[in-house]
Design an enzyme around this catalytic site. Structure first.
Site, PDB file in Angstrom:
ATOM      1  N   CYS A  42     -10.773  29.316  -4.297  1.00 51.60           N
ATOM      2  CA  CYS A  42     -10.436  29.950  -5.757  1.00 51.60           C
ATOM      3  C   CYS A  42     -11.188  28.970  -6.887  1.00 51.60           C
ATOM      4  O   CYS A  42     -10.850  27.777  -6.862  1.00 51.60           O
ATOM      5  CB  CYS A  42      -9.168  30.383  -5.993  1.00 51.60           C
ATOM      6  SG  CYS A  42      -8.148  29.654  -7.314  1.00 51.60           S
ATOM      7  N   CYS A  45      -8.848  27.129  -9.004  1.00 51.46           N
ATOM      8  CA  CYS A  45      -8.162  26.158  -8.179  1.00 51.46           C
ATOM      9  C   CYS A  45      -9.074  24.897  -8.303  1.00 51.46           C
ATOM     10  O   CYS A  45      -8.773  23.742  -8.436  1.00 51.46           O
ATOM     11  CB  CYS A  45      -7.537  26.632  -6.700  1.00 51.46           C
ATOM     12  SG  CYS A  45      -6.744  28.151  -6.786  1.00 51.46           S
ATOM     13  N   TRP A 383     -14.233  -7.533  -4.434  1.00 55.05           N
ATOM     14  CA  TRP A 383     -14.284  -6.819  -5.561  1.00 55.05           C
ATOM     15  C   TRP A 383     -14.959  -7.429  -6.645  1.00 55.05           C
ATOM     16  O   TRP A 383     -15.796  -7.151  -7.304  1.00 55.05           O
ATOM     17  CB  TRP A 383     -12.975  -6.537  -6.302  1.00 55.05           C
ATOM     18  CG  TRP A 383     -12.018  -5.202  -5.798  1.00 55.05           C
ATOM     19  CD1 TRP A 383     -10.811  -5.328  -4.942  1.00 55.05           C
ATOM     20  CD2 TRP A 383     -12.512  -3.862  -5.575  1.00 55.05           C
ATOM     21  NE1 TRP A 383     -10.348  -4.013  -4.585  1.00 55.05           N
ATOM     22  CE2 TRP A 383     -11.354  -3.413  -4.957  1.00 55.05           C
ATOM     23  CE3 TRP A 383     -13.325  -3.236  -6.095  1.00 55.05           C
ATOM     24  CZ2 TRP A 383     -11.431  -1.762  -4.945  1.00 55.05           C
ATOM     25  CZ3 TRP A 383     -13.514  -1.776  -6.013  1.00 55.05           C
ATOM     26  CH2 TRP A 383     -12.299  -1.073  -5.691  1.00 55.05           C
ATOM     27  N   TRP A 446     -15.755  -0.448 -12.204  1.00 54.53           N
ATOM     28  CA  TRP A 446     -14.515  -0.682 -12.786  1.00 54.53           C
ATOM     29  C   TRP A 446     -13.506   0.541 -12.765  1.00 54.53           C
ATOM     30  O   TRP A 446     -12.287   0.402 -12.533  1.00 54.53           O
ATOM     31  CB  TRP A 446     -14.791  -0.804 -14.363  1.00 54.53           C
ATOM     32  CG  TRP A 446     -13.844  -0.848 -15.333  1.00 54.53           C
ATOM     33  CD1 TRP A 446     -12.450  -1.578 -15.556  1.00 54.53           C
ATOM     34  CD2 TRP A 446     -13.347   0.275 -16.067  1.00 54.53           C
ATOM     35  NE1 TRP A 446     -11.701  -1.037 -16.324  1.00 54.53           N
ATOM     36  CE2 TRP A 446     -12.212   0.025 -16.813  1.00 54.53           C
ATOM     37  CE3 TRP A 446     -14.008   1.634 -16.405  1.00 54.53           C
ATOM     38  CZ2 TRP A 446     -11.543   0.948 -17.879  1.00 54.53           C
ATOM     39  CZ3 TRP A 446     -13.560   2.453 -17.476  1.00 54.53           C
ATOM     40  CH2 TRP A 446     -12.371   2.135 -17.955  1.00 54.53           C
ATOM     41  N   VAL A 452      -8.126   2.635  -7.447  1.00 56.81           N
ATOM     42  CA  VAL A 452      -7.471   1.968  -6.220  1.00 56.81           C
ATOM     43  C   VAL A 452      -6.305   1.202  -6.593  1.00 56.81           C
ATOM     44  O   VAL A 452      -5.012   1.408  -6.199  1.00 56.81           O
ATOM     45  CB  VAL A 452      -8.333   1.181  -5.596  1.00 56.81           C
ATOM     46  CG1 VAL A 452      -7.837   0.095  -4.486  1.00 56.81           C
ATOM     47  CG2 VAL A 452      -9.586   1.751  -5.124  1.00 56.81           C
ATOM     48  N   TRP A 471      -6.633  -2.128 -15.559  1.00 57.20           N
ATOM     49  CA  TRP A 471      -7.243  -3.555 -15.895  1.00 57.20           C
ATOM     50  C   TRP A 471      -8.626  -3.116 -16.649  1.00 57.20           C
ATOM     51  O   TRP A 471      -9.351  -2.229 -16.509  1.00 57.20           O
ATOM     52  CB  TRP A 471      -7.849  -4.051 -14.732  1.00 57.20           C
ATOM     53  CG  TRP A 471      -8.308  -5.633 -14.906  1.00 57.20           C
ATOM     54  CD1 TRP A 471      -7.379  -6.722 -14.814  1.00 57.20           C
ATOM     55  CD2 TRP A 471      -9.540  -6.261 -15.170  1.00 57.20           C
ATOM     56  NE1 TRP A 471      -8.130  -7.810 -14.815  1.00 57.20           N
ATOM     57  CE2 TRP A 471      -9.370  -7.450 -15.104  1.00 57.20           C
ATOM     58  CE3 TRP A 471     -10.782  -5.495 -15.384  1.00 57.20           C
ATOM     59  CZ2 TRP A 471     -10.491  -8.307 -15.262  1.00 57.20           C
ATOM     60  CZ3 TRP A 471     -11.795  -6.036 -15.582  1.00 57.20           C
ATOM     61  CH2 TRP A 471     -11.846  -7.692 -15.523  1.00 57.20           C
TER      62      TRP A 471
HETATM   63  P1  FAD Z   1      -7.875  -6.907  -6.589  1.00 54.16           P
HETATM   64  O1  FAD Z   1      -7.804  -5.792  -6.785  1.00 54.16           O
HETATM   65  O2  FAD Z   1      -8.512  -7.436  -5.433  1.00 54.16           O
HETATM   66  O3  FAD Z   1      -8.835  -7.362  -7.816  1.00 54.16           O
HETATM   67  C1  FAD Z   1      -9.610  -8.555  -8.027  1.00 54.16           C
HETATM   68  C2  FAD Z   1      -9.662  -9.222  -9.366  1.00 54.16           C
HETATM   69  O4  FAD Z   1     -10.456  -8.153 -10.198  1.00 54.16           O
HETATM   70  C3  FAD Z   1      -8.156  -9.082 -10.228  1.00 54.16           C
HETATM   71  O5  FAD Z   1      -7.522 -10.428 -10.015  1.00 54.16           O
HETATM   72  C4  FAD Z   1      -8.761  -8.665 -11.632  1.00 54.16           C
HETATM   73  O6  FAD Z   1      -9.026  -9.878 -12.122  1.00 54.16           O
HETATM   74  C5  FAD Z   1     -10.085  -7.905 -11.312  1.00 54.16           C
HETATM   75  N1  FAD Z   1      -9.990  -6.524 -11.429  1.00 54.16           N
HETATM   76  C6  FAD Z   1      -8.753  -5.833 -11.318  1.00 54.16           C
HETATM   77  N2  FAD Z   1      -9.109  -4.555 -11.744  1.00 54.16           N
HETATM   78  C7  FAD Z   1     -10.458  -4.336 -12.294  1.00 54.16           C
HETATM   79  C8  FAD Z   1     -11.158  -3.392 -12.496  1.00 54.16           C
HETATM   80  N3  FAD Z   1     -10.732  -2.122 -12.511  1.00 54.16           N
HETATM   81  N4  FAD Z   1     -12.220  -3.810 -12.745  1.00 54.16           N
HETATM   82  C9  FAD Z   1     -12.985  -4.794 -12.801  1.00 54.16           C
HETATM   83  N5  FAD Z   1     -12.137  -5.944 -12.527  1.00 54.16           N
HETATM   84  C10 FAD Z   1     -10.695  -5.812 -11.916  1.00 54.16           C
HETATM   85  N6  FAD Z   1      -5.854  -1.972  -0.607  1.00 54.16           N
HETATM   86  C11 FAD Z   1      -5.176  -1.207  -0.016  1.00 54.16           C
HETATM   87  O7  FAD Z   1      -3.897  -1.538   0.140  1.00 54.16           O
HETATM   88  N7  FAD Z   1      -5.394  -0.138   0.226  1.00 54.16           N
HETATM   89  C12 FAD Z   1      -6.669   0.501  -0.080  1.00 54.16           C
HETATM   90  O8  FAD Z   1      -7.038   1.643   0.014  1.00 54.16           O
HETATM   91  C13 FAD Z   1      -7.641  -0.509  -0.656  1.00 54.16           C
HETATM   92  N8  FAD Z   1      -9.162  -0.117  -0.751  1.00 54.16           N
HETATM   93  C14 FAD Z   1      -9.908  -1.226  -1.115  1.00 54.16           C
HETATM   94  C15 FAD Z   1     -11.361  -0.906  -1.170  1.00 54.16           C
HETATM   95  C16 FAD Z   1     -12.400  -1.884  -1.537  1.00 54.16           C
HETATM   96  C17 FAD Z   1     -13.599  -1.301  -1.870  1.00 54.16           C
HETATM   97  C18 FAD Z   1     -11.841  -3.055  -1.586  1.00 54.16           C
HETATM   98  C19 FAD Z   1     -12.889  -4.137  -1.878  1.00 54.16           C
HETATM   99  C20 FAD Z   1     -10.544  -3.531  -1.564  1.00 54.16           C
HETATM  100  C21 FAD Z   1      -9.459  -2.626  -1.283  1.00 54.16           C
HETATM  101  N9  FAD Z   1      -8.040  -2.670  -0.998  1.00 54.16           N
HETATM  102  C22 FAD Z   1      -7.301  -1.922  -0.600  1.00 54.16           C
HETATM  103  C23 FAD Z   1      -7.534  -3.946  -1.181  1.00 54.16           C
HETATM  104  C24 FAD Z   1      -6.924  -4.426  -2.668  1.00 54.16           C
HETATM  105  O9  FAD Z   1      -8.058  -3.423  -3.496  1.00 54.16           O
HETATM  106  C25 FAD Z   1      -6.949  -5.512  -3.317  1.00 54.16           C
HETATM  107  O10 FAD Z   1      -8.280  -6.071  -3.259  1.00 54.16           O
HETATM  108  C26 FAD Z   1      -6.030  -6.490  -2.720  1.00 54.16           C
HETATM  109  O11 FAD Z   1      -4.678  -6.056  -2.740  1.00 54.16           O
HETATM  110  C27 FAD Z   1      -6.094  -7.967  -3.438  1.00 54.16           C
HETATM  111  O12 FAD Z   1      -5.490  -7.521  -4.808  1.00 54.16           O
HETATM  112  P2  FAD Z   1      -5.622  -8.458  -5.981  1.00 54.16           P
HETATM  113  O13 FAD Z   1      -4.220  -8.613  -6.673  1.00 54.16           O
HETATM  114  O14 FAD Z   1      -6.172  -9.635  -5.615  1.00 54.16           O
HETATM  115  O15 FAD Z   1      -6.632  -7.670  -7.151  1.00 54.16           O
END
Ligand code: FAD
Length: 515
Positions: A42, A45, A383, A446, A452, A471
């Protein structure tokens, strides 16, 4: 694993209903439920599904009180359920009370709005008029009074009581109450503008505004950039002692020493460190890629693109760049349809022939340190690496706006060890078609990273010392945050872009701890 059902996937924060779970989830649930009954064919939807997903992300913190679900009535196996729930048109959105009985058919939201704010308000209206038994996780939503506040601390042991002063018609107080529902040591109550005693006592002149109230009657105004829901919620979540339920209280960096095998390196959490980027290269090339003894087909293409992007855009030290360039020229000259990891490793280790080319020989996490060994580190580095690469591609005016994201997509798909992450990420890359410029590539990554962050905030993989936020926070970039005319949070993407270009620029990367 990531499940797809009709218009939704399990990464959408929407419970996917099926004959196997519909009764467990809708009958006798301790949370109220909002259910969208739709048909995947639909048009309305299909148009409504992004709104519903956005709503799910927006009220994710409310889940213990009210949860969102969806059911595809077009799927053969679901037809009988839709008949039982008396669904005649699509989409139909219904509200099910907490502890609904097996024969409950839910209350319909009339005239399904495509406006997230309107839907959120409708949900609050339903919660407020919820019959007994009230969902136990749902905090009181009705306005408070001087009399209640006078005795508040006699029966509540929270550190902070936040009072949101507002008009009768405003929903902010109730929204923030629900936004803080999963946090401890804080309670939020709304106070109506007409509650003269409290308004006078605190000298409130602005509506809405938020005050913190303490035992003995002390109070202070909560300072936020804009008097709006998102800004209150973010500021309250950061108050001292406020933690996500079930998590240990945050302790400052120094106390973290003992929980990891290495000593804690003090760092500036608003900067990028080269040590993290190099550690990521090390881990990716020596551990993750090494898991593939023979690299061929799609994997070989992915590796070639990844190394090519690194050799072009990684803002590394000369030794590291020399190595990446030599690996790249070796790899691009391989004409066979497969290579062995051993052959790649020989090139990676080939420092005898190229004394000025090397990768670090271990990982040394700094900005990506975790409070425990299994937290942060490599995924944090990955990331960061790709954010840096999208920014570098823009600075070097690369010709293909998709080059970095395409390399990332392929790398994650084939090599990233977190397979579930790779699957979720794979679901998001469909929208890469929107990326037409180097700037939109930076913003795309970003936005997806924030997606995520929203999905996994509060999950076990979250380091309690580094809570997942949208962020950058208002403290990091106030210009990035603004509100629409009706008070909804809105990113100022031009400002976000400017912020990212600076934050991830090569000249700002810190080289501490490299040696
Ligand atoms: P991270 O999310 O790893 O971020 C690293 C740093 O980037 C942060 O400390 C901050 O300084 C900066 N940052 C934060 N947000 C942003 C933004 N929006 N734009 C730019 N910079 C930013 N974990 C799961 O549990 N489930 C998932 O499905 C999952 N999917 C993932 C997919 C990918 C491609 C990757 C690379 C990682 C994924 N992870 C997932 C892991 C998770 O996203 C984090 O990397 C992990 O939990 C470590 O988190 P962190 O606190 O170090 O910050």
């Amino acid at each position: 694993a990531c499940v797809k059902a009709g218009l939704y996937t399990s990464s959408d924060q929407v419970l996917l209903l099926s004959p196997d779970n519909v009764h467990t989830l809708l009958v006798n649930s301790s949370a109220a439920m909002v259910v969208e009954f739709y048909a995947s064919w639909c048009g309305h939807c299909i148009a409504f599904s992004p709104v519903y997903k956005k709503l799910a992300r927006d009220i994710k913190e409310w889940k213990p009180a009210v949860n969102l679900a969806a059911l595809d009535c077009a799927a053969e196996e679901n037809r009988k359920i839709c008949i039982d729930y008396k669904i005649r048109g699509y989409p139909t959105v219904k509200f099910f009370h907490a502890y609904s009985k097996a024969d409950a058919v839910g209350q319909e939201f009339k005239g399904v709005s495509r406006d997230v704010r309107d839907l959120r308000h409708k949900i609050i209206d339903k919660l407020e008029t919820h019959s007994e038994p009230w969902p136990p996780a749902c905090p009181p939503l009705e306005p408070t009074s001087q009399a209640e506040i006078d005795h508040f601390f006699e029966t509540n042991s929270v550190h902070h009581l936040a009072l949101i002063f507002e008009d009768f018609s405003s929903y902010i107080g109730r929204e923030v109450t629900l936004d803080l529902l999963q946090f401890e040591n804080i309670a939020v109550r709304r106070v109506l503008k007409t509650e003269d005693a409290l308004v006078t006592k605190l000298g409130v002149t602005e509506f809405p505004s938020c005050y913190l109230y303490y035992p003995g009657g002390n109070f202070t105004k909560l300072h936020v950039q804009i008097e709006a829901r998102t800004f209150y919620a973010l500021a309250l979540q950061k108050l001292p002692g406020v933690v996500r339920s079930g998590r240990p209280p945050a302790v400052p960096g120094d106390d973290l020493k003992n929980s990891t095998d290495e000593s804690w390196k003090p760092f500036n959490s608003s900067r990028v460190y080269m040590a993290d980027l190099e550690s990521t290269l090390y881990y990716s090339l020596y551990v993750e890629v090494a898991a593939h003894t023979v690299i061929s087909g799609e994997a070989l293409t992915a590796l070639k693109k990844y190394i090519s992007v690194l050799s072009k855009h990684f803002p590394g030290r000369p030794v590291v760049m020399n190595l990446l360039k030599s690996v790249n020229s070796w790899l691009q000259s391989q004409t066979a349809d497969q290579i062995s990891y051993d052959a790649l490793e020989d090139i990676l280790d080939n420092t005898a022939q190229m004394p000025n080319a090397a990768l670090p020989d271990d990982t040394k996490w700094v900005g990506c340190q975790g409070s425990q060994p299994h937290l942060r580190r490599y995924p944090c580095g990955l990331w960061t690496l790709f954010h840096v690469l999208t920014v570098q591609a823009k600075n070097s005016t690369a010709s293909d706006p998709l080059e970095v994201l395409d390399a990332m997509k392929r790398y994650i798909h084939i090599f990233f060890g977190c397979r579930q992450c790779a699957e979720h990420f794979g679901n998001m890359v469909d929208s890469l078609v929107e990326v037409k410029t180097l700037s939109s590539a930076i913003l795309w990554l970003w936005a997806k990273h924030n997606r995520v962050n929203n999905r996994i905030a509060g999950a076990l993989s979250e380091d309690p010392q580094f809570p997942k936020i949208q962020w950058p926070s208002p403290e990091m970039c106030s210009a990035c945050h603004t509100v629409t005319d009706n008070g909804e949070h809105r990113w100022n993407t031009e400002e976000v872009l400017a912020f990212l270009l600076t934050y991830f620029s090569s000249s700002r990367i810190l080289t501490d701890y490299l040696e």
